[in-house]
Design an enzyme around this catalytic site. Structure first.
Site, PDB file in Angstrom:
ATOM      1  N   HIS A  76       1.743  -3.662  -2.190  1.00 30.94           N
ATOM      2  CA  HIS A  76       0.842  -2.751  -1.524  1.00 30.94           C
ATOM      3  C   HIS A  76       0.501  -3.045   0.003  1.00 30.94           C
ATOM      4  O   HIS A  76       0.459  -2.505   0.645  1.00 30.94           O
ATOM      5  CB  HIS A  76      -0.598  -2.929  -2.741  1.00 30.94           C
ATOM      6  CG  HIS A  76      -1.791  -2.580  -1.708  1.00 30.94           C
ATOM      7  ND1 HIS A  76      -1.160  -1.021  -2.401  1.00 30.94           N
ATOM      8  CD2 HIS A  76      -2.872  -2.039  -1.924  1.00 30.94           C
ATOM      9  CE1 HIS A  76      -2.260   0.104  -1.930  1.00 30.94           C
ATOM     10  NE2 HIS A  76      -3.488  -0.815  -1.631  1.00 30.94           N
ATOM     11  N   TRP A 104      -9.245  -0.695   1.458  1.00 28.62           N
ATOM     12  CA  TRP A 104      -9.756  -1.656   1.231  1.00 28.62           C
ATOM     13  C   TRP A 104      -9.555  -2.993   1.138  1.00 28.62           C
ATOM     14  O   TRP A 104      -8.341  -3.213   0.312  1.00 28.62           O
ATOM     15  CB  TRP A 104     -10.219  -1.497   0.283  1.00 28.62           C
ATOM     16  CG  TRP A 104     -11.570  -1.966  -0.809  1.00 28.62           C
ATOM     17  CD1 TRP A 104     -12.835  -1.493  -1.232  1.00 28.62           C
ATOM     18  CD2 TRP A 104     -11.317  -3.080  -2.152  1.00 28.62           C
ATOM     19  NE1 TRP A 104     -13.027  -2.545  -2.120  1.00 28.62           N
ATOM     20  CE2 TRP A 104     -12.400  -3.293  -1.967  1.00 28.62           C
ATOM     21  CE3 TRP A 104      -9.880  -3.449  -2.143  1.00 28.62           C
ATOM     22  CZ2 TRP A 104     -12.910  -4.781  -2.777  1.00 28.62           C
ATOM     23  CZ3 TRP A 104     -10.440  -4.365  -2.706  1.00 28.62           C
ATOM     24  CH2 TRP A 104     -11.938  -4.950  -3.178  1.00 28.62           C
ATOM     25  N   SER A 151      -3.726   3.165   1.166  1.00 25.07           N
ATOM     26  CA  SER A 151      -4.162   2.665  -0.175  1.00 25.07           C
ATOM     27  C   SER A 151      -6.173   3.468  -0.233  1.00 25.07           C
ATOM     28  O   SER A 151      -5.688   4.964  -0.256  1.00 25.07           O
ATOM     29  CB  SER A 151      -5.174   1.534   0.184  1.00 25.07           C
ATOM     30  OG  SER A 151      -5.085   0.775  -0.819  1.00 25.07           O
ATOM     31  N   MET A 152      -7.034   3.041  -0.006  1.00 24.96           N
ATOM     32  CA  MET A 152      -8.108   3.576  -0.138  1.00 24.96           C
ATOM     33  C   MET A 152      -8.563   5.236   0.602  1.00 24.96           C
ATOM     34  O   MET A 152      -8.623   5.761   0.749  1.00 24.96           O
ATOM     35  CB  MET A 152      -9.484   2.826  -0.483  1.00 24.96           C
ATOM     36  CG  MET A 152      -9.901   2.758   1.001  1.00 24.96           C
ATOM     37  SD  MET A 152     -12.236   2.432   0.498  1.00 24.96           S
ATOM     38  CE  MET A 152     -12.515   4.394   0.207  1.00 24.96           C
ATOM     39  N   ASP A 200       4.767  -2.477  -5.948  1.00 20.73           N
ATOM     40  CA  ASP A 200       3.082  -2.388  -5.675  1.00 20.73           C
ATOM     41  C   ASP A 200       2.566  -3.124  -7.099  1.00 20.73           C
ATOM     42  O   ASP A 200       2.761  -1.784  -7.796  1.00 20.73           O
ATOM     43  CB  ASP A 200       2.673  -1.103  -5.344  1.00 20.73           C
ATOM     44  CG  ASP A 200       1.390  -1.045  -4.464  1.00 20.73           C
ATOM     45  OD1 ASP A 200       0.363  -1.998  -5.123  1.00 20.73           O
ATOM     46  OD2 ASP A 200       1.139  -0.524  -3.880  1.00 20.73           O
TER      47      ASP A 200
END
Length: 272
Positions: free
Chosen positions: A252, A29, A95-96, A223
């Site tokens: 991240h 995202w 991530s997502m 992160d």
């Protein structure tokens, strides 16, 4: 453009490069398939078929009003895997995107799956839960949604700083920052906001328990978006036999800042 239609008629864009054993990438995202271009080029130049799609509401895919939940995301991936008749596919989620590839296995099984890679992923739990006080507080996600609804372009421009660890000494080019903002602004505002709810409130602990394929977890311990101690470290502990690699000081957005290390680690996992 290469597209397919999901069960609810949403048209999903994907890119399909090279030939060989397939690797399917699910983006983070608020990005799209273009975040993977260096990984895709690297692996497809070394004998792998790489596929990446734009999640519903993002990039070049349709922007439906609803459907921004992990069961739907997993079903969309199932639709793509079936559309391309992929077998022995390695699923890679950032991530997502780590949530939807994990939910795919939990929901659709691993018959077609050769391996799983979770990169800076929100699994197993991102936001605070009744029985997981260590998660990120709901107020943080409420602030993200408010910022998006007020001035999405500026919010994402500012978000780039902690995302790439620029405030911790990481170096990324102005071009990368521009590209990231441009990609993010292609997305539906509704989808962008709804996905914050999805990735902050979904509990993937049951999914971790049923993953039965070789799994590699990579996370940066610098992160600032998805904290390593409460996500990547926990995912590696909860997935049977998972291998954990920690990138020291990595932010991240390590797919950019640590691209070469990531490419080599992905190739080594595929060649195992």
């Amino acid at each position: 453009m290469s597209t397919f239609k999901t069960q609810d008629g949403t048209e999903i864009y994907y890119k399909d490069w090279g030939s060989g054993k397939p690797v399917l990438f699910s983006h983070g995202w608020p990005l799209d398939a273009d975040m993977w271009e260096y990984q895709m080029e690297y692996l497809s130049s070394r004998g792998y078929r790489t596929i990446a799609f734009d999640r519903r509401g993002f990039g070049r895919s349709d922007q439906p009003w609803t459907g921004y939940d992990y069961d739907t995301f997993a079903d969309d991936i199932a639709g793509l895997i079936n559309h391309l008749d992929l077998r022995d596919v390695t699923l890679v989620g950032f991530s997502m995107g780590g949530g939807d590839v994990s939910r795919y296995i939990a929901r659709h099984g691993s018959e077609r799956v050769a391996g799983l890679v979770l990169l800076g992923a929100v699994t197993p739990v991102f936001g605070k839960q009744a029985d997981f006080a260590e998660g990120v507080d709901k107020s943080v996600f409420d602030g993200i949604k408010a910022g998006l609804l007020k001035d999405r372009a500026q919010f994402i421009a500012d978000f780039n700083t902690p995302f790439f660890g620029i405030n911790q000494g990481q170096k990324v080019s102005d071009g990368v920052l521009t590209q990231t903002l441009n990609i993010a602004l292609l997305a539906s505002l509704k989808g962008t906001v709804d996905c914050v709810t999805a990735f902050s409130e979904t509990d993937f602990r049951p999914d971790m328990a049923v993953i039965d394929v070789p799994t590699l977890v990579i996370h940066g311990d610098g992160d600032q978006i998805v904290p390593f101690e409460t996500t990547g470290k926990q995912a590696a502990a909860q997935i049977k036999g998972a291998e954990l690699k920690v990138y020291a000081g990595a932010p991240h957005g390590f797919a950019v800042t640590h691209a070469q290390a990531l490419n080599e680690d992905l190739l080594a996992f595929l060649n195992r």
